[in-house]
Structure formats: C-alpha cells, structure tokens
Design an enzyme around this catalytic site. Structure first.
Site, short mmCIF file in Angstrom:
data_model
loop_
_atom_site.label_atom_id
_atom_site.label_comp_id
_atom_site.label_asym_id
_atom_site.label_seq_id
_atom_site.Cartn_x
_atom_site.Cartn_y
_atom_site.Cartn_z
N GLY A 58 -3.36 -16.38 16.16
CA GLY A 58 -4.41 -17.50 15.84
C GLY A 58 -3.89 -18.84 16.46
O GLY A 58 -2.73 -19.09 16.48
N GLN A 63 -3.60 -28.07 17.09
CA GLN A 63 -2.44 -27.63 17.64
C GLN A 63 -2.26 -27.71 19.21
O GLN A 63 -1.18 -27.71 19.87
CB GLN A 63 -2.12 -25.83 17.31
CG GLN A 63 -1.84 -25.75 15.93
CD GLN A 63 -1.68 -24.22 15.70
OE1 GLN A 63 -2.45 -23.40 15.49
NE2 GLN A 63 -0.37 -23.71 15.71
N CYS A 105 4.26 -20.19 12.59
CA CYS A 105 3.37 -20.97 12.98
C CYS A 105 3.57 -21.40 14.34
O CYS A 105 4.85 -21.86 14.53
CB CYS A 105 3.12 -22.15 11.99
SG CYS A 105 2.00 -23.17 12.73
N LEU A 106 2.82 -21.24 15.23
CA LEU A 106 3.38 -21.84 16.75
C LEU A 106 3.71 -23.39 16.78
O LEU A 106 4.42 -23.89 17.59
CB LEU A 106 2.07 -21.55 17.62
CG LEU A 106 1.72 -20.20 17.97
CD1 LEU A 106 0.67 -20.08 18.90
CD2 LEU A 106 2.73 -19.36 18.33
N HIS A 147 -4.88 -19.35 7.23
CA HIS A 147 -3.68 -20.24 7.92
C HIS A 147 -4.48 -21.35 8.57
O HIS A 147 -4.20 -22.45 8.75
CB HIS A 147 -2.75 -19.28 8.85
CG HIS A 147 -1.76 -20.05 9.50
ND1 HIS A 147 -0.34 -19.84 9.11
CD2 HIS A 147 -1.59 -20.72 10.34
CE1 HIS A 147 0.40 -20.67 10.01
NE2 HIS A 147 -0.45 -20.96 10.69
N GLU A 148 -5.21 -20.78 9.87
CA GLU A 148 -5.90 -21.50 10.73
C GLU A 148 -6.65 -22.66 10.01
O GLU A 148 -6.92 -23.64 10.46
CB GLU A 148 -6.75 -20.79 11.95
CG GLU A 148 -5.65 -19.62 12.44
CD GLU A 148 -4.64 -20.23 12.97
OE1 GLU A 148 -4.17 -21.19 13.47
OE2 GLU A 148 -3.61 -19.46 12.84
N HIS A 151 -5.01 -25.75 8.70
CA HIS A 151 -4.87 -26.58 10.08
C HIS A 151 -5.75 -27.79 10.04
O HIS A 151 -5.43 -28.95 10.49
CB HIS A 151 -4.68 -25.95 11.37
CG HIS A 151 -3.17 -25.35 11.55
ND1 HIS A 151 -2.17 -26.11 11.93
CD2 HIS A 151 -2.76 -23.99 11.90
CE1 HIS A 151 -1.08 -25.25 12.06
NE2 HIS A 151 -1.41 -23.98 11.88
ZN LIG Z 1 -0.19 -22.47 12.27
#
Ligand SMILES: [Zn+2]
Length: 180
Positions: A58, A63, A105-106, A147-148, A151
């Site tokens: 995701g 991001q 998380c990236l 989660h997304e 963000h």
């Molecule tokens: Zn994330």
C-alpha cells in the site's frame, strides 16, 4: 470484482523516492482530489510503480511528497500484482471488530509495531474514471486500507505507539542521519 481496477500499464509509472519520517509532508492533512487530470493519472501510475518497487502492499500520495487524498493498495504483493486498487478521496464509512495487526510502513524504515485495527471496514471513494466505489474489506485488505487512509490525515504508525517505543525510534533515526 468490480472494486478492482488495473491501471492500463502500471509498469509505465516512475519509481519515485519515498518520503520518510519525520518529513513534514507525512504529518499534514491531505487535500481532496477534485478531478482526474492527466497529472492524477500519472501520479496513480507512479504510486503503483513505487509501491511495487519498494515491496509494499500500500502507498499513500503523501509518501511520495504529494499531499493529496489518494491511495494505492495491492495485498497480493509486488510478485503477483493481481489486485491493484487505486482510490481517490477514500473514507471509512463503517468499521467493526478489532484485531491486532503487526505493521511496517515504507516511510518508517526498520520500524514495526503492533496496532489495533478494525477487522472489517467499508470504504467509499472514487476510482480513476471518477466513479463512486464502495469496498467491503476484511483481514489484510481492511488493515491495509486503514493504514493508508491514516496517512491522508497525517497519522503514522509511530503516532499509535507508546512514548518509549517512539523515542527509541527517534534516536535510531537521529543516529542514521548523523552517519549519512
Ligand atoms: Zn505507511
């Protein structure tokens, strides 16, 4: 399933550098996508390419430095790439149940946390053709959507953990920045 939509050629997207915490773009409220312009189509392709290249399931627009309400998700992962979902202006309309979720998380390299998530969610948004879509999700897809969508209001995993765990990660990042 009609909730899925595959971009025509998601591999055409550019792999963009990921913003990592504490980049301020990750901490703000994102603005709505008003129209599906060529720029938004490009952004969608680039987000998918970047997500896959980063081994993620995701990615949210902030991001990659774009504070827009836009996410891509593919819980089949970068190897299969079978269920790419691109959502504009997603909102969680309904949530129920509670599960423990172990997440990374990236934007938070080398950080994992166990957080509580709803087990089932109903998410409403628009697809890249401007159609209204509703996704009923459970399990990994439900967790990933939550989660997304977090963000998009500037909430990261690190905001959901205790002060001690957070300050340990802060120190780890500070050390890495110093070394670089
Ligand atoms: Zn994330």
């Amino acid at each position: 399933m009609d909730i899925e939509q595959t971009l025509e050629r998601p591999l055409d997207g550019k792999i963009l550098p990921l913003c990592t915490w504490p980049d301020p773009v990750l901490g703000g409220e994102c603005t709505a996508v008003r129209a599906v312009t060529d720029e938004i189509m490009d952004l969608a392709r680039n987000m998918a390419a970047t997500m896959y290249a980063s081994q993620g399931i995701g990615l949210a627009a902030p991001q990659i430095g774009q504070p827009l309400r836009m996410i891509v998700v593919d819980v089949t992962g970068p190897d299969k790439r079978e269920q790419l979902i691109t959502l504009l202006n997603p909102v969680i309309e309904h949530a129920e149940g509670c599960i423990d979720s172990d997440e990374g998380c990236l934007s938070l390299p080398q950080f994992r946390a166990n957080v509580e998530r709803a087990e089932v969610v109903r998410v409403r948004g628009q697809d890249l053709e401007g159609n209204e879509v509703v996704i009923e999700a459970e399990g990994l897809l439900a967790v990933c959507l939550q989660h997304e969508i977090d963000h998009l209001r500037g909430v990261l995993l690190i905001d959901k953990v205790g002060r001690l765990k957070r300050s340990m990660y802060e120190r780890k990042i500070a050390k890495r920045v110093k070394r670089a």
